[in-house]
Write a protein that holds these residues in place. Structure first.
Motif, PDB file in Angstrom:
ATOM      1  N   PRO A   1      35.212 -14.530 -31.842  1.00  0.00           N
ATOM      2  CA  PRO A   1      36.086 -15.681 -32.108  1.00  0.00           C
ATOM      3  C   PRO A   1      37.144 -15.420 -33.172  1.00  0.00           C
ATOM      4  O   PRO A   1      38.292 -15.859 -33.026  1.00  0.00           O
ATOM      5  CB  PRO A   1      35.121 -16.779 -32.554  1.00  0.00           C
TER       6      PRO A   1
ATOM      7  N   ASP B   1      38.249 -26.335 -31.873  1.00  0.00           N
ATOM      8  CA  ASP B   1      37.369 -25.214 -32.218  1.00  0.00           C
ATOM      9  C   ASP B   1      35.963 -25.800 -32.290  1.00  0.00           C
ATOM     10  O   ASP B   1      35.608 -26.479 -33.251  1.00  0.00           O
ATOM     11  CB  ASP B   1      37.799 -24.604 -33.549  1.00  0.00           C
TER      12      ASP B   1
ATOM     13  N   GLY C   1      31.834 -25.347 -32.001  1.00  0.00           N
ATOM     14  CA  GLY C   1      30.694 -24.450 -32.064  1.00  0.00           C
ATOM     15  C   GLY C   1      29.462 -25.096 -31.476  1.00  0.00           C
ATOM     16  O   GLY C   1      29.266 -26.310 -31.567  1.00  0.00           O
TER      17      GLY C   1
ATOM     18  N   ARG D   1      31.301 -20.165 -29.961  1.00  0.00           N
ATOM     19  CA  ARG D   1      32.495 -20.973 -30.200  1.00  0.00           C
ATOM     20  C   ARG D   1      33.397 -21.007 -28.983  1.00  0.00           C
ATOM     21  O   ARG D   1      33.603 -19.984 -28.329  1.00  0.00           O
ATOM     22  CB  ARG D   1      33.300 -20.399 -31.379  1.00  0.00           C
TER      23      ARG D   1
END
Length: 136
Positions: free
Chosen positions: A15, A33, A35, A40
């Motif tokens: 990532p 973004d 997770g 991710r």
């Protein structure tokens, strides 16, 4: 019908390296973004084009993928034969010069192709082939 391309998906296996390439080298905006479970999903896109995005995702995490398929995907990514993207720019020489200022894997310098386009090609950190075509 009124259909547009909203998002395309490309695998990424690092990532931070993906962010460095798409955000810092190509100048794309980070739009999301997310997770989950140590992985991710990063959504990026060109500034001024909020309706078009690329989702950089962990490879082979679909629960329907077999272990053999997962190994094949990882092997293809390592060879640079799994994912690809075609981008466009008004000034290919300037874009290529800026790309070379970063640490990128150049596949092809700007070239006039026999099929009528001028383009170059690089690989992103995951090995995805990124072709950049000059708009005419």
């Amino acid at each position: 019908m009124d259909i547009t391309i909203h998002s395309s998906f490309l695998p990424q296996d690092d990532p931070e390296a993906a962010l460095n390439f798409y955000r810092d080298t190509l100048g794309f905006e980070v739009r999301n973004d997310v997770g989950y479970d140590g992985m991710r999903w990063i959504t990026v896109g060109p500034p001024g084009q909020p309706g078009t995005s690329i989702v950089l995702h962990p490879p082979a995490v679909d629960p329907g993928i077999t272990d053999d398929e997962r190994r094949t995907i990882i092997e293809m990514m390592a060879k640079g034969t799994y994912g690809g993207l075609l981008l466009a720019t008004k000034d290919l020489d300037d874009t290529f010069e800026r790309l070379q200022a970063g640490d990128i894997d150049v596949v092809q310098e700007p070239t006039e192709q026999p099929y009528g386009v001028r383009d170059c090609a690089v690989r992103d950190p995951a090995g995805n082939l990124i072709r950049i075509q000059e708009l005419r």
